[in-house]
Design an enzyme around this catalytic site. Structure first.
Site, PDB file in Angstrom:
ATOM      1  N   SER A   1       0.827  -1.206   0.000  1.00  0.00           N
ATOM      2  CA  SER A   1       0.000   0.000   0.000  1.00  0.00           C
ATOM      3  C   SER A   1       0.861   1.255   0.000  1.00  0.00           C
ATOM      4  CB  SER A   1      -0.932   0.012   1.227  1.00  0.00           C
ATOM      5  OG  SER A   1      -0.169   0.094   2.424  1.00  0.00           O
TER       6      SER A   1
ATOM      7  N   LEU B   1       3.121   4.466  -0.315  1.00  0.00           N
ATOM      8  CA  LEU B   1       4.369   4.786  -1.013  1.00  0.00           C
ATOM      9  C   LEU B   1       5.069   3.532  -1.509  1.00  0.00           C
ATOM     10  CD1 LEU B   1       5.777   7.568   1.365  1.00  0.00           C
ATOM     11  CD2 LEU B   1       4.220   7.801  -0.582  1.00  0.00           C
TER      12      LEU B   1
ATOM     13  N   ASP C   1       6.187  -9.172   9.246  1.00  0.00           N
ATOM     14  CA  ASP C   1       6.062  -8.190  10.320  1.00  0.00           C
ATOM     15  C   ASP C   1       7.469  -7.701  10.622  1.00  0.00           C
ATOM     16  OD1 ASP C   1       5.762  -6.738  12.632  1.00  0.00           O
ATOM     17  OD2 ASP C   1       4.831  -8.346  13.802  1.00  0.00           O
ATOM     18  N   VAL C   2       7.782  -6.463  10.245  1.00  0.00           N
ATOM     19  CA  VAL C   2       9.160  -5.972  10.379  1.00  0.00           C
ATOM     20  C   VAL C   2       9.574  -5.742  11.826  1.00  0.00           C
ATOM     21  CG1 VAL C   2       9.204  -4.941   8.078  1.00  0.00           C
ATOM     22  CG2 VAL C   2       8.504  -3.551  10.044  1.00  0.00           C
TER      23      VAL C   2
ATOM     24  N   SER D   1      11.325  11.310   7.117  1.00  0.00           N
ATOM     25  CA  SER D   1      10.148  12.180   7.094  1.00  0.00           C
ATOM     26  C   SER D   1      10.592  13.605   7.370  1.00  0.00           C
ATOM     27  CB  SER D   1       9.147  11.726   8.163  1.00  0.00           C
ATOM     28  OG  SER D   1       8.146  12.705   8.380  1.00  0.00           O
TER      29      SER D   1
ATOM     30  N   TYR E   1       7.699   9.488  16.848  1.00  0.00           N
ATOM     31  CA  TYR E   1       7.786   9.424  15.390  1.00  0.00           C
ATOM     32  C   TYR E   1       9.006  10.197  14.891  1.00  0.00           C
ATOM     33  CZ  TYR E   1       6.342   9.729  10.485  1.00  0.00           C
ATOM     34  OH  TYR E   1       6.300   9.639   9.119  1.00  0.00           O
TER      35      TYR E   1
ATOM     36  N   LYS F   1      12.272   8.685  12.831  1.00  0.00           N
ATOM     37  CA  LYS F   1      12.653   9.152  11.501  1.00  0.00           C
ATOM     38  C   LYS F   1      13.962   9.934  11.530  1.00  0.00           C
ATOM     39  CE  LYS F   1       9.209   7.352   9.262  1.00  0.00           C
ATOM     40  NZ  LYS F   1       9.441   6.265   8.293  1.00  0.00           N
TER      41      LYS F   1
ATOM     42  N   PHE G   1       2.324  13.099   2.312  1.00  0.00           N
ATOM     43  CA  PHE G   1       1.986  12.409   1.070  1.00  0.00           C
ATOM     44  C   PHE G   1       0.717  11.602   1.293  1.00  0.00           C
ATOM     45  CE2 PHE G   1       5.862  13.758  -0.630  1.00  0.00           C
ATOM     46  CZ  PHE G   1       6.010  13.332  -1.943  1.00  0.00           C
TER      47      PHE G   1
END
Length: 263
Positions: free
Chosen positions: A15, A17, A60-61, A155, A168, A172, A201
């Site tokens: 899904s 990007l 699952d990373v 990001s 977050y 990033k 995005f």
């Protein structure tokens, strides 16, 4: 570095990007290994692109053993197709906002922080490190003896995190920070490292934003006055694969947007 005749691994590839990257890679004559937890979306993308060009493996990373299983399955498929591994694109990510301490003086839960870091940071490192032995053992190509490229996703929050983005932004920011040292580690193998730092995005993550938040973010945009499209992200990924001089760099893809402190 040519996409045609090579295989590229994309986590979060079912899904957003990642999905756009998979489509671009296959359109350019490459093969794509799609890693994701959404088996329905993964299967639909393989159906769209054809089983000769794309293969889905559940992954699952945040789970090392899940990545290991996906690596084994992906490597076996790569041997079947005869298209050697050319790149690793860890595009799986989550947001999960939360103030470091709220109005009632309650600190953010470590479970929430760990959730974000385990996918955005640990998951990125773990996926890359487990696929790297296979990329580093690929035959070098071209006048520069290049073996491949790692393209990570940071990001704009890595530089201008907003309220509620401590976890977050930390995740990033760490991805951005490790770009150069990783490039230095991998230079002896002819492997490049590029990180793209997009602003807002269109994706599954941003689809969850309220209209108020989306309008607030739009006020920070310069030009164009809209969120980026997944195809504009994948276009830069493709260029990063093909341009051998892009290495050890974090590229902002944000239309001059600079995130405000408050919306």
């Amino acid at each position: 570095m040519k996409i045609q005749g090579r295989t590229f691994v994309v986590s979060g590839g079912a899904s957003g990007l990642g999905r756009a990257c998979v489509r671009d890679i296959c359109a350019a004559g490459g093969n794509a290994v799609i890693l994701d937890m959404n088996e329905e979306l993964g299967a639909s993308l393989v159906s769209e692109l054809g089983p000769a060009s794309a293969k889905f493996f559940p992954c699952d990373v945040s789970d090392t053993s899940s990545i290991a299983s996906a690596v084994d399955a992906a490597v076996a498929w790569i041997k079947e197709t005869g298209k050697p591994l050319g790149g690793i694109i860890p595009a799986a990510g989550v947001g999960n906002p939360g103030l470091i301490i709220d109005k009632k003086l309650r600190p953010v839960s470590l479970e929430s922080v760990d959730f974000v870091l385990s996918i955005n940071l640990r998951g990125t490192i773990d996926l890359v490190r487990q696929f790297l032995p296979h990329l580093a053992s690929s035959a070098p190509e071209g006048p520069d003896n290049e073996r491949g490229v790692v393209i990570m996703v940071a990001s704009a929050a890595a530089f201008e995190g907003q309220m509620g983005q401590v976890a977050y932004a930390a995740s990033k920011g760490a991805v951005a920070a490790m770009t150069l040292p990783m490039a230095r580690d991998l230079s002896r193998f002819g492997i490049r490292v590029v990180t793209i730092a997009p602003s807002m995005f269109e994706s599954n993550m941003t689809a969850q934003l309220s209209d108020t938040v989306r309008k607030g973010l739009q006020k920070a945009m310069e030009f164009p006055l809209r969120p980026g499209q997944p195809e504009e992200f994948s276009s830069l990924v493709r260029h990063s694969i093909e341009n051998v001089m892009l290495n050890g760099v974090v590229i902002r893809l944000d239309g001059a947007t600079r995130m405000p402190s408050k919306l």
